[in-house]
Enzyme design. Sequence first.
Site, PDB file in Angstrom:
ATOM      1  N   GLU A 172      44.003  43.375  20.069  1.00  0.00           N
ATOM      2  CA  GLU A 172      43.244  44.515  20.583  1.00  0.00           C
ATOM      3  C   GLU A 172      43.499  44.689  22.083  1.00  0.00           C
ATOM      4  O   GLU A 172      43.741  45.793  22.572  1.00  0.00           O
ATOM      5  CB  GLU A 172      41.751  44.276  20.315  1.00  0.00           C
ATOM      6  CG  GLU A 172      40.901  45.513  20.389  1.00  0.00           C
ATOM      7  CD  GLU A 172      39.459  45.265  19.971  1.00  0.00           C
ATOM      8  OE1 GLU A 172      38.608  46.078  20.367  1.00  0.00           O
ATOM      9  OE2 GLU A 172      39.184  44.271  19.259  1.00  0.00           O
ATOM     10  N   GLY A 202      31.613  47.592  21.554  1.00  0.00           N
ATOM     11  CA  GLY A 202      30.244  47.269  21.168  1.00  0.00           C
ATOM     12  C   GLY A 202      30.094  45.796  20.821  1.00  0.00           C
ATOM     13  O   GLY A 202      29.115  45.154  21.165  1.00  0.00           O
ATOM     14  N   GLY A 203      31.108  45.245  20.121  1.00  0.00           N
ATOM     15  CA  GLY A 203      31.026  43.854  19.664  1.00  0.00           C
ATOM     16  C   GLY A 203      31.827  42.870  20.492  1.00  0.00           C
ATOM     17  O   GLY A 203      31.499  41.689  20.561  1.00  0.00           O
ATOM     18  N   SER A 204      32.910  43.334  21.146  1.00  0.00           N
ATOM     19  CA  SER A 204      33.761  42.422  21.918  1.00  0.00           C
ATOM     20  C   SER A 204      34.234  43.093  23.202  1.00  0.00           C
ATOM     21  O   SER A 204      34.137  44.312  23.362  1.00  0.00           O
ATOM     22  CB  SER A 204      34.975  41.992  21.081  1.00  0.00           C
ATOM     23  OG  SER A 204      35.806  43.102  20.795  1.00  0.00           O
ATOM     24  N   THR A 205      34.755  42.264  24.112  1.00  0.00           N
ATOM     25  CA  THR A 205      35.331  42.797  25.350  1.00  0.00           C
ATOM     26  C   THR A 205      36.676  42.122  25.589  1.00  0.00           C
ATOM     27  O   THR A 205      36.859  40.953  25.244  1.00  0.00           O
ATOM     28  CB  THR A 205      34.385  42.596  26.549  1.00  0.00           C
ATOM     29  OG1 THR A 205      34.910  43.289  27.686  1.00  0.00           O
ATOM     30  CG2 THR A 205      34.201  41.130  26.919  1.00  0.00           C
ATOM     31  N   GLN A 206      37.635  42.881  26.153  1.00  0.00           N
ATOM     32  CA  GLN A 206      38.987  42.377  26.366  1.00  0.00           C
ATOM     33  C   GLN A 206      39.420  42.518  27.821  1.00  0.00           C
ATOM     34  O   GLN A 206      39.051  43.491  28.484  1.00  0.00           O
ATOM     35  CB  GLN A 206      40.011  43.155  25.513  1.00  0.00           C
ATOM     36  CG  GLN A 206      39.989  42.845  24.042  1.00  0.00           C
ATOM     37  CD  GLN A 206      38.788  43.412  23.324  1.00  0.00           C
ATOM     38  OE1 GLN A 206      38.025  42.711  22.672  1.00  0.00           O
ATOM     39  NE2 GLN A 206      38.571  44.722  23.453  1.00  0.00           N
TER      40      GLN A 206
END
Length: 429
Positions: A172, A202-206
């Site tokens: 991602e 909303g669920g993860s950050t990259q």
Amino acid sequence: MKPLTVPLLLLVLLAVAGLSRAQVQTSFLDWSRILPSLSRPANHSRIFYAVMFDAGSTGTRIHVYTFIQSDSAELPVLDNEMFHSIKPGLSAYADSPEMAGQTVRMLLKVAKKTVPRLVWKRTPLVLRATAGLRLLSAEKAHAILDQVQHVFDESPFLVPDNSVSIMNGTNEGILAWITVNFLTGHLKAQSKKTVGILDLGGGSTQITFLPKLRKTIESAPVADFVARFEFFNSTFELYTHSYLGHGLMAARLATLGALGAEGLEWQVFKSSCLPKKFRDEWSFGGLTYRVSGDPDGYAGYKLCYQEVLKVVKGIIHQPYELEDSNVFYAFSYYFDRAVDAGLIDGVQGGMLEVRDFKKRAKEVCNKMTKYPPISPFLCMDMTYITCLLKDGFGFKESTVLQLTKKVNNVEASWALGATLDHFHNLKIH
């Protein structure tokens, strides 16, 4: 055939078919919409299309891309993107997977209107799900994906092997990096500079960037913070990581102490980040939580920051090099909340320093009782973003970020990178 002759030919053919002038006009408008290639010179190389679904935790989005390939050795030119989105995300249908299929079926109408019927059979159709489905049990996630696969198999498009799947977080980040650097022209062979990306879902950050210092790679905590891939005769070695459970919505749950909690029907989750008199229900990932401010305690930035810091501290790795090495593009919820807080224009985006998030977070949190914000969660969200950037990744307060939703009129997300990967098989490892 010269492009100008095409409308005349269509008018003649339609007139011969016995249509009135008004019908001819309407038919011509329809044709011009679905045959974008006819307005281009005939000597242009191949025009091809791709349909990519982004099944995120808070919404499902369809991207229909039109490419022009003039030379197989060169990067294709992205001619157009048709974009549409629907809320909530597929994970909201964890207990009714057929509704997830219906969502995808509705969005497919956009692809049918955009891609000329003649090339439907050779236009690839792909869906990649992200953190929303990663956070579900394997059984529930697969039930949703099976429904989507069924809808795809019924469609008139080309359905490749592995067309429906959950994408891992590393990809991602990498594919979002490819998207932004492709759109900013940094992937061309002669380009030496690239830009970093910060994506807050909303669920993860990259976080993903191309380090200049070897120590950044060597000091990464484990090997999966580093990824290599080849793209048009260049090899890239990126620092990249995806933090599951640290997207904006998942961080709200963690701040409230509600992540993985039992007995949701009788518990009320309180936070100093919410207005004292606020009390409501809030849903994410198919579950509903009762949330409130702390009516007997204090609210405000300082207390909120302490709550949020517990979610970030010791979990988010600080890369060795961040400062001055890269321009960072920040998008998704970074952009949305900056707009909600009045920091940037909702169309143009803009440059912000990290301290701008901090300053506005303080203002929003310390005035919650006097001036209720447009969202009761704005204080919590702005404080979390500030904490994630400063105490999480370790950006200085003076670091400038480019807040963007679109780059050259194309959505800043991993979807375009995933489409390029589909055509060019980047062999990410």
